[in-house]
Structure formats: structure tokens, C-alpha cells
Motif scaffolding. Structure first.
Motif, PDB file in Angstrom:
ATOM      1  N   ALA A 109      11.648  -2.272   1.355  1.00 20.95           N
ATOM      2  CA  ALA A 109      11.701  -1.984   2.803  1.00 20.95           C
ATOM      3  C   ALA A 109      10.592  -2.670   3.601  1.00 20.95           C
ATOM      4  N   THR A 110       9.485  -3.020   2.942  1.00 25.55           N
ATOM      5  CA  THR A 110       8.389  -3.668   3.677  1.00 25.55           C
ATOM      6  C   THR A 110       8.597  -5.176   3.801  1.00 25.55           C
ATOM      7  N   GLY A 111       9.640  -5.719   3.152  1.00 30.16           N
ATOM      8  CA  GLY A 111       9.846  -7.162   3.117  1.00 30.16           C
ATOM      9  C   GLY A 111      10.479  -7.700   4.390  1.00 30.16           C
ATOM     10  N   ASP A 112      10.617  -9.015   4.426  1.00 32.55           N
ATOM     11  CA  ASP A 112      11.143  -9.676   5.624  1.00 32.55           C
ATOM     12  C   ASP A 112      12.601  -9.291   5.887  1.00 32.55           C
ATOM     13  N   THR A 113      13.352  -8.976   4.843  1.00 33.98           N
ATOM     14  CA  THR A 113      14.720  -8.476   5.030  1.00 33.98           C
ATOM     15  C   THR A 113      14.714  -6.954   5.098  1.00 33.98           C
ATOM     16  N   GLY A 114      13.824  -6.347   4.344  1.00 30.29           N
ATOM     17  CA  GLY A 114      13.766  -4.875   4.289  1.00 30.29           C
ATOM     18  C   GLY A 114      13.531  -4.243   5.654  1.00 30.29           C
ATOM     19  N   VAL A 144       8.170   2.472  -1.075  1.00 36.53           N
ATOM     20  CA  VAL A 144       7.325   1.285  -0.925  1.00 36.53           C
ATOM     21  C   VAL A 144       6.035   1.421  -1.749  1.00 36.53           C
ATOM     22  N   ARG A 145       5.470   0.261  -2.088  1.00 31.29           N
ATOM     23  CA  ARG A 145       4.253   0.310  -2.913  1.00 31.29           C
ATOM     24  C   ARG A 145       3.047   0.806  -2.120  1.00 31.29           C
ATOM     25  N   ARG A 146       2.967   0.383  -0.852  1.00 33.52           N
ATOM     26  CA  ARG A 146       1.801   0.770  -0.043  1.00 33.52           C
ATOM     27  C   ARG A 146       2.266   1.371   1.291  1.00 33.52           C
ATOM     28  N   GLY A 206       6.156   4.292  -4.191  1.00 37.14           N
ATOM     29  CA  GLY A 206       6.784   4.038  -5.485  1.00 37.14           C
ATOM     30  C   GLY A 206       6.734   2.564  -5.802  1.00 37.14           C
ATOM     31  N   ASP A 207       6.562   2.274  -7.100  1.00 39.20           N
ATOM     32  CA  ASP A 207       6.553   0.882  -7.569  1.00 39.20           C
ATOM     33  C   ASP A 207       7.629   0.788  -8.644  1.00 39.20           C
ATOM     34  N   VAL A 208       8.632  -0.066  -8.412  1.00 39.25           N
ATOM     35  CA  VAL A 208       9.759  -0.110  -9.357  1.00 39.25           C
ATOM     36  C   VAL A 208       9.338  -0.595 -10.746  1.00 39.25           C
ATOM     37  N   ALA A 239      16.425  -4.637  -1.299  1.00 39.90           N
ATOM     38  CA  ALA A 239      16.031  -5.946  -0.759  1.00 39.90           C
ATOM     39  C   ALA A 239      14.752  -6.372  -1.470  1.00 39.90           C
ATOM     40  N   LEU A 240      14.653  -5.992  -2.756  1.00 41.34           N
ATOM     41  CA  LEU A 240      13.458  -6.323  -3.540  1.00 41.34           C
ATOM     42  C   LEU A 240      13.328  -7.827  -3.717  1.00 41.34           C
ATOM     43  N   GLY A 241      12.105  -8.282  -3.808  1.00 45.99           N
ATOM     44  CA  GLY A 241      11.873  -9.701  -4.064  1.00 45.99           C
ATOM     45  C   GLY A 241      10.597  -9.892  -4.851  1.00 45.99           C
ATOM     46  N   TYR A 266      20.233 -19.488   2.386  1.00 41.69           N
ATOM     47  CA  TYR A 266      18.869 -19.580   2.924  1.00 41.69           C
ATOM     48  C   TYR A 266      18.688 -18.564   4.063  1.00 41.69           C
ATOM     49  N   LEU A 267      17.587 -17.801   4.008  1.00 41.01           N
ATOM     50  CA  LEU A 267      17.339 -16.750   5.005  1.00 41.01           C
ATOM     51  C   LEU A 267      16.402 -17.250   6.095  1.00 41.01           C
ATOM     52  N   THR A 268      16.752 -16.941   7.334  1.00 41.52           N
ATOM     53  CA  THR A 268      15.896 -17.333   8.455  1.00 41.52           C
ATOM     54  C   THR A 268      15.484 -16.078   9.226  1.00 41.52           C
ATOM     55  N   THR A 312      20.536 -15.251   9.337  1.00 37.46           N
ATOM     56  CA  THR A 312      19.282 -14.584   9.715  1.00 37.46           C
ATOM     57  C   THR A 312      19.159 -13.298   8.897  1.00 37.46           C
ATOM     58  N   ARG A 313      17.924 -12.922   8.658  1.00 42.73           N
ATOM     59  CA  ARG A 313      17.710 -11.688   7.894  1.00 42.73           C
ATOM     60  C   ARG A 313      18.282 -10.481   8.648  1.00 42.73           C
ATOM     61  N   ALA A 314      18.255 -10.539   9.990  1.00 40.89           N
ATOM     62  CA  ALA A 314      18.794  -9.424  10.775  1.00 40.89           C
ATOM     63  C   ALA A 314      20.312  -9.317  10.600  1.00 40.89           C
TER      64      ALA A 314
HETATM   65  N1  LIG Z   1      14.158 -16.655   1.198  1.00 39.57           N
HETATM   66  C1  LIG Z   1      15.403 -17.036   1.097  1.00 39.57           C
HETATM   67  O1  LIG Z   1      15.866 -18.028   1.713  1.00 39.57           O
HETATM   68  C2  LIG Z   1      16.337 -16.267   0.178  1.00 39.57           C
HETATM   69  C3  LIG Z   1      17.623 -16.737  -0.040  1.00 39.57           C
HETATM   70  C4  LIG Z   1      18.501 -15.974  -0.825  1.00 39.57           C
HETATM   71  C5  LIG Z   1      18.059 -14.793  -1.403  1.00 39.57           C
HETATM   72  N2  LIG Z   1      16.773 -14.363  -1.190  1.00 39.57           N
HETATM   73  C6  LIG Z   1      16.363 -13.093  -1.797  1.00 39.57           C
HETATM   74  O2  LIG Z   1      16.482 -12.066  -0.832  1.00 39.57           O
HETATM   75  C7  LIG Z   1      15.578 -10.997  -1.162  1.00 39.57           C
HETATM   76  C8  LIG Z   1      14.794 -10.576   0.064  1.00 39.57           C
HETATM   77  O3  LIG Z   1      14.045 -11.670   0.526  1.00 39.57           O
HETATM   78  P1  LIG Z   1      12.781 -11.438   1.488  1.00 39.57           P
HETATM   79  O4  LIG Z   1      12.355 -12.772   1.951  1.00 39.57           O
HETATM   80  O5  LIG Z   1      13.074 -10.345   2.456  1.00 39.57           O
HETATM   81  O6  LIG Z   1      11.726 -10.861   0.413  1.00 39.57           O
HETATM   82  P2  LIG Z   1      10.199 -10.382   0.658  1.00 39.57           P
HETATM   83  O7  LIG Z   1       9.813 -10.487   2.076  1.00 39.57           O
HETATM   84  O8  LIG Z   1       9.371 -11.111  -0.369  1.00 39.57           O
HETATM   85  O9  LIG Z   1      10.264  -8.827   0.282  1.00 39.57           O
HETATM   86  C9  LIG Z   1      10.231  -8.379  -1.034  1.00 39.57           C
HETATM   87  C10 LIG Z   1      10.109  -6.875  -1.036  1.00 39.57           C
HETATM   88  O10 LIG Z   1      10.100  -6.397  -2.391  1.00 39.57           O
HETATM   89  C11 LIG Z   1       9.021  -5.468  -2.508  1.00 39.57           C
HETATM   90  N3  LIG Z   1       8.533  -5.362  -3.885  1.00 39.57           N
HETATM   91  C12 LIG Z   1       8.123  -6.375  -4.696  1.00 39.57           C
HETATM   92  N4  LIG Z   1       7.721  -5.879  -5.884  1.00 39.57           N
HETATM   93  C13 LIG Z   1       7.894  -4.533  -5.826  1.00 39.57           C
HETATM   94  C14 LIG Z   1       7.658  -3.461  -6.725  1.00 39.57           C
HETATM   95  N5  LIG Z   1       7.158  -3.690  -7.942  1.00 39.57           N
HETATM   96  N6  LIG Z   1       7.970  -2.198  -6.349  1.00 39.57           N
HETATM   97  C15 LIG Z   1       8.472  -1.951  -5.115  1.00 39.57           C
HETATM   98  N7  LIG Z   1       8.695  -2.917  -4.194  1.00 39.57           N
HETATM   99  C16 LIG Z   1       8.409  -4.197  -4.544  1.00 39.57           C
HETATM  100  C17 LIG Z   1       7.945  -6.009  -1.597  1.00 39.57           C
HETATM  101  O11 LIG Z   1       6.993  -4.996  -1.363  1.00 39.57           O
HETATM  102  P3  LIG Z   1       5.425  -5.298  -0.976  1.00 39.57           P
HETATM  103  O12 LIG Z   1       5.405  -5.325   0.543  1.00 39.57           O
HETATM  104  O13 LIG Z   1       4.698  -4.147  -1.548  1.00 39.57           O
HETATM  105  O14 LIG Z   1       5.068  -6.622  -1.586  1.00 39.57           O
HETATM  106  C18 LIG Z   1       8.794  -6.364  -0.380  1.00 39.57           C
HETATM  107  O15 LIG Z   1       9.089  -5.212   0.362  1.00 39.57           O
HETATM  108  C19 LIG Z   1      14.700 -11.519  -2.304  1.00 39.57           C
HETATM  109  O16 LIG Z   1      15.201 -11.036  -3.511  1.00 39.57           O
HETATM  110  C20 LIG Z   1      14.899 -13.033  -2.229  1.00 39.57           C
HETATM  111  O17 LIG Z   1      14.700 -13.645  -3.468  1.00 39.57           O
HETATM  112  C21 LIG Z   1      15.909 -15.076  -0.408  1.00 39.57           C
END
Ligand SMILES: NC(=O)c1ccc[n+]([C@@H]2O[C@H](COP(=O)([O-])OP(=O)(O)OC[C@H]3O[C@@H](n4cnc5c(N)ncnc54)[C@H](OP(=O)(O)O)[C@@H]3O)[C@@H](O)[C@H]2O)c1
Length: 211
Positions: A8-13, A31-33, A49-51, A70-72, A158-160, A184-186
Motif C-alpha cells: 500500500a505504500t508503493g507507487d501503485t499501492g 505495511v512495514r512502516r 506487517g512484513d510479508v 501491489a507488492l514489489g 510499463y507503469l507511469t 498509469t498507476r492510477a
Molecule cells: N515499474 C513498472 O513499469 C512495472 C511494470 C510492470 C509491473 N510492475 C510491478 O508492479 C508492482 C508495483 O510496482 P510499484 O512501482 O508500485 O512498486 P513499489 O513502488 O516498489 O512498491 C512496492 C511495495 O511493496 C512493499 N513491500 C516490499 N517488500 C515488502 C515486505 N517484505 N513486506 C511488506 N511490503 C513490502 C513496499 O513497501 P515499503 O514502502 O515498506 O518498501 C511498497 O509498498 C511491482 O511488483 C512491480 O514489479 C512494475
């Protein structure tokens, strides 16, 4: 619905949580933090929580209707966040009797025969750079197929971070014909949220892209 979001804290989350709240869902972000999570809403619960530490997830899915991931992992380093993370999520979902799972993966995992000749060069480069992530995503997807859950795997291109358009193209089990290689991520968040209502999406791989 009562929805749990991982990543949930990620760019898509973040847009995902916002979209779920907008559509009237009760959201639990694991979320971890928690202190670093900027969103707040009376329908949003934030828990730690940390997966990769399964004990921190134990019991946290009880009473929920669906899980969205939306883990990454870090792109250039070996990671097991997808496979070990999903192992924990599936096990907890089974324990809690939660059936519905919507999980992000990547279009790059599509079969070779679905990849055009021009795409193949790009895919080969992406695999060379991001092989740690893709290999672990493959392990994650395999576990999901083998589960008895009502899953949907979403493979985006590709995510924008551009402005949302509020629409997207989606195809099940086959890539979007002549699909734009981005979203777009949205809009991806909207596509993920929409699948909660669609039984046709169950046990399917969904390919999405910008309209
Ligand atoms: N970028 C692209 O163009 C693209 C294209 C296709 C698919 N994707 C995939 O789409 C997904 C989302 O992308 P994104 O850019 O939104 O990813 P992101 O911003 O890197 O977000 C990843 C999320 O996973 C969380 N996370 C990582 N390790 C964890 C753990 N051990 N326990 C709990 N949470 C954890 C992170 O938390 P923290 O805030 O704690 O780090 C963060 O909230 C990813 O799987 C990526 O590979 C990306």
C-alpha cells in the motif's frame, strides 16, 4: 467490501488504496512502516506487517473479503518478496477463509508466442536487467495457480505516474491486441479495483494497458 492491501505504500499501492476508498470499500493496509504511510481516512486501517516475516501477518486477514497485492521488490537485487510473500499471503487467506485475491505481476511474463518480433528485443533486454524480479514473479504466479483461491493475476506493461484517464483496456488470458505498452498507476489501480466485481476475472490472467 473489506479489503486488505499489501504494498500500500508503493507507487501503485497509494492510488490503489485511494481508489478502493473512493469506491466505498473498507481498507486495511498492511505495511512495514505505518509511521511512513501518509494516507488517512476513517475507512482506512493501517497495520504493521512484513510479508517476509510470516508471524507479523498471522491472523490479520480474519473477517476480510478480498486481498489485493501491489507488492514489489528491489529491481536489481535477488528478491523473494513475491514468492515468499505470496506463500504467506495464500496461507493466511486459507486460514482465514478469504477467497478473492487480485495480484500484480508484469506483462513481461507473457508467453513467447504472445510476444511480437519487435517486442522480443525489448523483452529480452528487460529480462536481462530485471531477471531477479521476473524469476521471483514466476514463482509467485505458480503458487497462485496451484492455490484454490479465486485469483486474478494482473500483468501490466510499463507503469507511469501520469494523470489518470479513468479508463483502460483489459483482456483476459491473452495480451491486449495492439495494446499500448504502458498504463498509469492510477488507471491500473482502477482496473484492479474493478475486478472485485467481475466473476469473469476469476482464475484468469488479466492484461491491461492505457486506452
Ligand atoms: N515499474 C513498472 O513499469 C512495472 C511494470 C510492470 C509491473 N510492475 C510491478 O508492479 C508492482 C508495483 O510496482 P510499484 O512501482 O508500485 O512498486 P513499489 O513502488 O516498489 O512498491 C512496492 C511495495 O511493496 C512493499 N513491500 C516490499 N517488500 C515488502 C515486505 N517484505 N513486506 C511488506 N511490503 C513490502 C513496499 O513497501 P515499503 O514502502 O515498506 O518498501 C511498497 O509498498 C511491482 O511488483 C512491480 O514489479 C512494475
Amino acid at each position: 467490501m473489506k479489503i486488505v492491501v499489501f504494498g500500500a505504500t508503493g507507487d501503485t499501492g497509494i492510488p490503489l488504496v485511494k481508489q478502493l476508498l473512493l469506491q466505498g470499500h473498507e481498507v486495511t493496509a498492511i505495511v512495514r512502516r505505518p509511521e511512513k504511510f501518509a494516507l488517512s481516512d476513517k475507512h482506512l486501517e493501517i497495520i504493521q506487517g512484513d510479508v517476509l516475516q510470516s508471524s507479523t501477518i498471522t491472523g490479520k486477514l480474519a473477517g476480510k473479503d478480498a486481498v489485493l497485492s501491489a507488492l514489489g521488490g528491489s529491481p536489481r537485487q535477488p528478491t523473494t518478496v513475491y514468492s515468499d510473500g505470496m506463500k504467506t499471503i495464500i496461507s493466511e487467506m486459507e486460514q482465514a477463509g478469504v477467497q478473492r485475491l487480485i495480484c500484480l505481476s508484469a506483462e513481461t511474463l507473457k508467453p513467447k508466442e504472445e510476444t511480437s518480433l519487435t517486442e522480443r528485443i525489448l523483452v529480452r533486454i528487460l529480462w536481462r536487467v530485471f531477471h531477479h524480479i521476473y524469476r521471483d514473479m514466476q514463482r509467485m504466479e505458480k503458487q497462485i495457480y496451484q492455490s484454490n483461491l479465486d485469483w486474478t493475476i494482473i500483468r501490466p506493461p510499463y507503469l507511469t505516474n501520469g494523470a489518470p484517464k479513468g479508463h483502460y483496456r483489459i483482456h483476459f488470458d491473452k495480451p491486449v491486441p495492439n495494446g499500448k505498452g504502458r498504463i498509469t498507476r492510477a488507471d491500473l489501480a482502477l482496473a484492479m479495483t474493478d475486478q472485485l466485481k467481475k466473476t469473469a476475472a476469476i482464475r484468469s490472467i488479466a492484461y491491461v494497458c492505457a486506452n
